[in-house]
Scaffold this active site. Structure first.
Site, PDB file in Angstrom:
ATOM      1  N   SER A 411      44.885 -20.374  36.315  1.00 20.37           N
ATOM      2  CA  SER A 411      46.108 -20.925  35.740  1.00 20.37           C
ATOM      3  C   SER A 411      47.196 -19.874  35.711  1.00 20.37           C
ATOM      4  O   SER A 411      48.284 -20.131  35.222  1.00 20.37           O
ATOM      5  CB  SER A 411      45.830 -21.443  34.334  1.00 20.37           C
ATOM      6  OG  SER A 411      45.408 -20.372  33.532  1.00 20.37           O
ATOM      7  N   HIS A 432      45.006 -24.731  41.121  1.00 19.35           N
ATOM      8  CA  HIS A 432      45.014 -24.803  39.657  1.00 19.35           C
ATOM      9  C   HIS A 432      44.778 -26.256  39.254  1.00 19.35           C
ATOM     10  O   HIS A 432      45.694 -27.076  39.305  1.00 19.35           O
ATOM     11  CB  HIS A 432      46.359 -24.280  39.130  1.00 19.35           C
ATOM     12  CG  HIS A 432      46.492 -24.324  37.643  1.00 19.35           C
ATOM     13  ND1 HIS A 432      47.696 -24.259  36.997  1.00 19.35           N
ATOM     14  CD2 HIS A 432      45.557 -24.417  36.648  1.00 19.35           C
ATOM     15  CE1 HIS A 432      47.516 -24.321  35.689  1.00 19.35           C
ATOM     16  NE2 HIS A 432      46.226 -24.427  35.457  1.00 19.35           N
ATOM     17  N   GLU A 444      47.990 -27.905  41.083  1.00 21.79           N
ATOM     18  CA  GLU A 444      48.989 -26.921  41.522  1.00 21.79           C
ATOM     19  C   GLU A 444      48.336 -26.099  42.629  1.00 21.79           C
ATOM     20  O   GLU A 444      47.297 -25.476  42.411  1.00 21.79           O
ATOM     21  CB  GLU A 444      49.341 -25.995  40.339  1.00 21.79           C
ATOM     22  CG  GLU A 444      50.772 -26.096  39.885  1.00 21.79           C
ATOM     23  CD  GLU A 444      51.102 -25.127  38.747  1.00 21.79           C
ATOM     24  OE1 GLU A 444      52.265 -24.773  38.621  1.00 21.79           O
ATOM     25  OE2 GLU A 444      50.204 -24.726  37.981  1.00 21.79           O
ATOM     26  N   ASN A 482      52.817 -23.490  33.696  1.00 21.04           N
ATOM     27  CA  ASN A 482      52.670 -22.639  32.518  1.00 21.04           C
ATOM     28  C   ASN A 482      53.898 -21.777  32.280  1.00 21.04           C
ATOM     29  O   ASN A 482      54.226 -21.437  31.151  1.00 21.04           O
ATOM     30  CB  ASN A 482      51.418 -21.767  32.645  1.00 21.04           C
ATOM     31  CG  ASN A 482      50.171 -22.584  32.346  1.00 21.04           C
ATOM     32  OD1 ASN A 482      50.271 -23.699  31.829  1.00 21.04           O
ATOM     33  ND2 ASN A 482      49.018 -22.055  32.689  1.00 21.04           N
TER      34      ASN A 482
END
Ligand code: 3HC
Length: 715
Positions: A411, A432, A444, A482
């Site tokens: 991540s 991800h 992702e 994120n």
């Protein structure tokens, strides 16, 4: 003009074949072709009936979505449907494949419907913020009853042909729909009357004047389509279908309510997402014809929550997958969880027992790296520790075939750093997945500096097979999702320091449409992660994390130990406000010279959204995301942003970038916080009256952030 319809005479039957690849939407050329084809068939005395079918894998996938919002040209769908419905010669829909939206509505104006066993039917307009506006809301209830029809339209589901037959949506199934339709027409050629759905009322009459079924549906819609406009409109249409004794009055009502949906901002937002999702699957500088490796067998390293979920994704897509772990007990536990998940799916009717046998049969496991020498892809899914990941990649590089793709499920770690320990950095990529990986749609895809076109094209193709919404991110701290949380979380925490309580902040953002407010999310993730990282690195707690760290000092880690920003009762994830924390909030605010005050819902939403949007524009200005819509896809599928607002970047565009810059400047002046510093890129777009769209050209981009200068604890 897009699309055409081929006209052919077979045994005195006119066969109209819709040809508008790949899925035959009802574009202008198709509407004109159907209208003219019907006219030709009706005026040719030798023709005894008409068959309408589609070329390729679809019958008709609906209205042409790209035409919505523009000026309609050519024959309208209404013209075409009138022509079909008033035909004195029988018309059969030979449904060779997908019949969705206007496609199913076309079939419903025909006298008869014969479907291929592999076809799917549905009225999924709700996914676009619309309702079935070509008679679907009036005709479907007449076939299947109002409850079933509303359920189909509110869920927007695709129903397999055998179920459609049972429900009465189609009359028959055939492996050769055109041949069977021609034979059928010959068998009814002497009949004077052919059935029309508009004249059937046996399935609706018992509901006339009774609101129960509609009230139930309103509750259902509020639950599964919170905040959306179209479901309520669908229910109103079906109420008209049931209560209006004149079919045409119901049709008129449907037309009015459809128009309201068409003009509603949710329609634009949801169609933006429909096309955005398809665009996101394409990488601008990777040609469409790039060779893709065949993925016949996969391996997953690590049998924890992520590894297990990822293995399930492969198995669900029919790809054999081998799970590798270094610890026998962990592996046993992981396989046990997978089996339990599948059992639960069977119990809930989401999976047939024989399908469970099939998918679990595709999953093997062991402790030995030699067992994965022949796989086409490995997804490493161990916990986030770059040294451990590097060690694993060195080993994978040794044991797998040279062409095997090596993916790391991370991540936020540096994918290039991981690739650098292998002799095949061109085969290394980040994937991800979001937890639970077997349920969450977002993937992702992190593009390393050296990831090859073939590797990227293969992963995007695999993403589609795994039924994921895949989005490419450059390898930069926090990737897309994120990293954007930084500005958003920062503001949520600042609002807490300034006087708003967690349930007030969460409540305001959930009313805006977020699936889960930030403090519920912090509790879910665990407050101790950042706290531990800072302790370990002997780092100072940043202002925005002061309250969170103070809670950890009191053993309040979040859901994992039943207390964090909220309290939790054992066995439940439902948050209960924690008034005992308020003293601590006041103390921390005081220690930091922050005066607490009453904060309005509007301010909460505005500041959190500005934080999210502004970081998004930076990501775009650095080219970390290819397009603004990619960011929207990430936020909707991975972070619970409401689809009907079209994602944070669409939201900013619809507010107007000049207004966004004004408000950023306002808050920047007040707080001097970098979260509100508007980038030059955003300012220029706003000054020129432009919108957030593609990332700037390569030479015009801001330099992307480096893994060395960003502290992982800040993201
Ligand atoms: N109109 C215009 N383009 C469409 C389209 C449509 N209805 N349906 C699909 N396309 C395009 C896609 O944009 C894509 O284009 P691209 O290759 O340039 O990216 C291409 O067709 C292939 O689509 P997918 O990549 O989605 O192909 P899949 O095989 O994965 O899925 C599908 C096929 C299930 C048909 C999916 O495309 C889909 O769900 N389409 C929308 C169906 C729908 O919502 N129909 C209702 C339309 S509204 C309506 O009919 C109103 C009426 O009631 C008046």
């Amino acid at each position: 003009m897009k699309g055409t319809v081929h006209y052919e005479l077979k045994d005195n039957v006119a066969v109209l074949t819709v040809d508008n690849p790949p899925v035959n939407p009802l574009s202008e050329g198709v509407r004109n072709g159907l209208y003219e084809g019907m006219e030709k068939a009706l005026t040719d005395d030798s023709v005894i009936g008409v068959v309408i079918t589609g070329n390729g894998r679809a019958f008709i996938a609906g209205a042409d979505i790209s035409e919505f919002g523009g000026k309609p040209e050519g024959h309208s769908l209404n013209d075409v449907f009138n022509k079909i419905e008033t035909s004195v010669k029988p018309v059969v829909a030979a449904m060779n494949g997908l019949a969705l939206g206007g496609g199913l509505e076309t079939a419903l104006v025909c006298n008869y419907r014969i479907a291929s066993p592999s076809a799917f039917v549905g009225l999924p307009e709700v996914n676009l913020g619309l309702l079935p506006g070509a008679g679907g809301t009036q005709r479907l209830p007449r076939l299947v009853g109002p409850a079933e029809a509303m359920k189909m339209m509110i869920i927007g589901s695709h129903i397999p042909a055998n179920k459609a037959l049972k429900l009465g949506v189609v009359d028959d199934l055939s492996d050769d729909v055109v041949k069977s339709s021609i034979e059928f027409i010959q068998s009814v050629k002497n009949d004077q009357n052919h059935p029309q759905i508009r004249n059937i009322d046996k399935n609706i009459i018992e509901f006339r004047g009774n609101d129960d079924v509609f009230n139930e549906m309103k509750q259902f819609a509020a639950k599964i389509r919170k905040g959306q406009f179209a479901p309520g409109q669908i229910i109103k249409c079906v109420e008209s279908a049931v209560n209006e004794t004149d079919f045409d009055n119901g049709l008129k009502k449907e037309g009015e309510l459809f128009l309201e949906c068409l003009m509603h901002p949710q329609r634009e937002a949801m169609i933006h997402i429909f096309f955005g999702e398809r665009a996101a699957a394409k990488i601008d500088d990777v040609p469409r014809e790039t060779h893709k490796q065949e993925i016949k067998k996969a391996a997953v390293i690590g049998s924890g929550t992520m590894g297990g979920g990822i293995a399930m994704c492969f198995a669900n897509a029919g790809i054999p997958v081998h799970i590798l772990d270094q610890d026998e007990d962990n592996l046993k536990r992981g396989i046990g969880v997978i089996n339990k998940n599948y059992e639960m799916m069977v119990e809930r009717g989401r999976l047939k027992p024989e399908a469970k046998e099939f998918v679990t049969g595709l999953i093997t496991s062991s402790l030995n790296y030699d067992d994965i020498h022949d796989v086409d892809i490995v997804v490493e899914a161990v916990y986030e520790n770059i040294d451990l990941k590097k060690k694993i990649f060195e080993q994978l590089d040794e044991v797998t075939k040279p062409e095997t793709i090596l993916a790391t499920n991370t991540s936020g770690l540096d994918v290039d750093g991981i690739a650098s320990v292998t002799k095949r950095p061109e085969k290394v990529v980040g994937t991800h997945f979001f937890s639970p990986a077997n349920i969450m749609r977002l993937l992702e895809v992190v593009r390393g500096n050296e990831s090859s076109n073939e590797t990227l094209a293969t992963i995007m193709d695999l993403g589609k097979k795994l039924k994921k919404a895949s989005v490419v991110s450059l390898n930069a701290p926090g990737f897309i999702g994120n990293r954007m949380l930084f500005g958003y979380s920062n503001q949520a925490n600042m609002l807490l320091l300034e006087g708003a309580l967690p349930h007030e902040i969460d409540g305001a953002l959930e009313a805006f449409g977020m699936n889960m407010g930030p403090f519920r999310m912090f509790d879910l993730v665990g407050l101790d992660l950042g706290w531990r990282a800072r302790k370990l690195g002997k780092l100072e707690t940043p202002l925005q994390a002061k309250i969170s760290d103070a809670l950890c000092d009191q053993d309040r880690f979040g859901q994992k130990n039943g207390k964090g920003f909220y309290n939790y009762v054992e066995g439940s994830r439902a948050p209960h406000p924690a008034p005992e924390n308020e003293e601590l909030y006041i103390k921390v605010s005081e220690e930091n010279n922050i005066e607490r005050r009453q904060i309005s819902e509007d301010e909460i939403v505005e500041r959190c959204m500005l934080g999210l949007v502004n970081e998004g524009t930076r990501i775009l200005s650095e080219g970390v995301a290819q397009r603004a819509a990619d960011i929207d896809i990430v936020y909707i599928n991975g972070y619970g942003f409401p689809i009907w607002r079209g994602g944070p970047m669409h939201y900013a565009n619809s507010m107007g970038l000049d207004k966004i810059v004004d408000r950023l400047d306002y808050y920047f002046e007040k707080t001097q916080s970098d979260v509100f510093r508007a980038s030059e890129f955003l300012r220029n777009l706003a000054n020129n009256g432009q919108k957030l769209g593609n990332a700037p050209e390569l030479g015009d981009r801001e330099p992307k952030k480096s893994f060395n200068v960003v502290n992982a604890g800040d993201l």
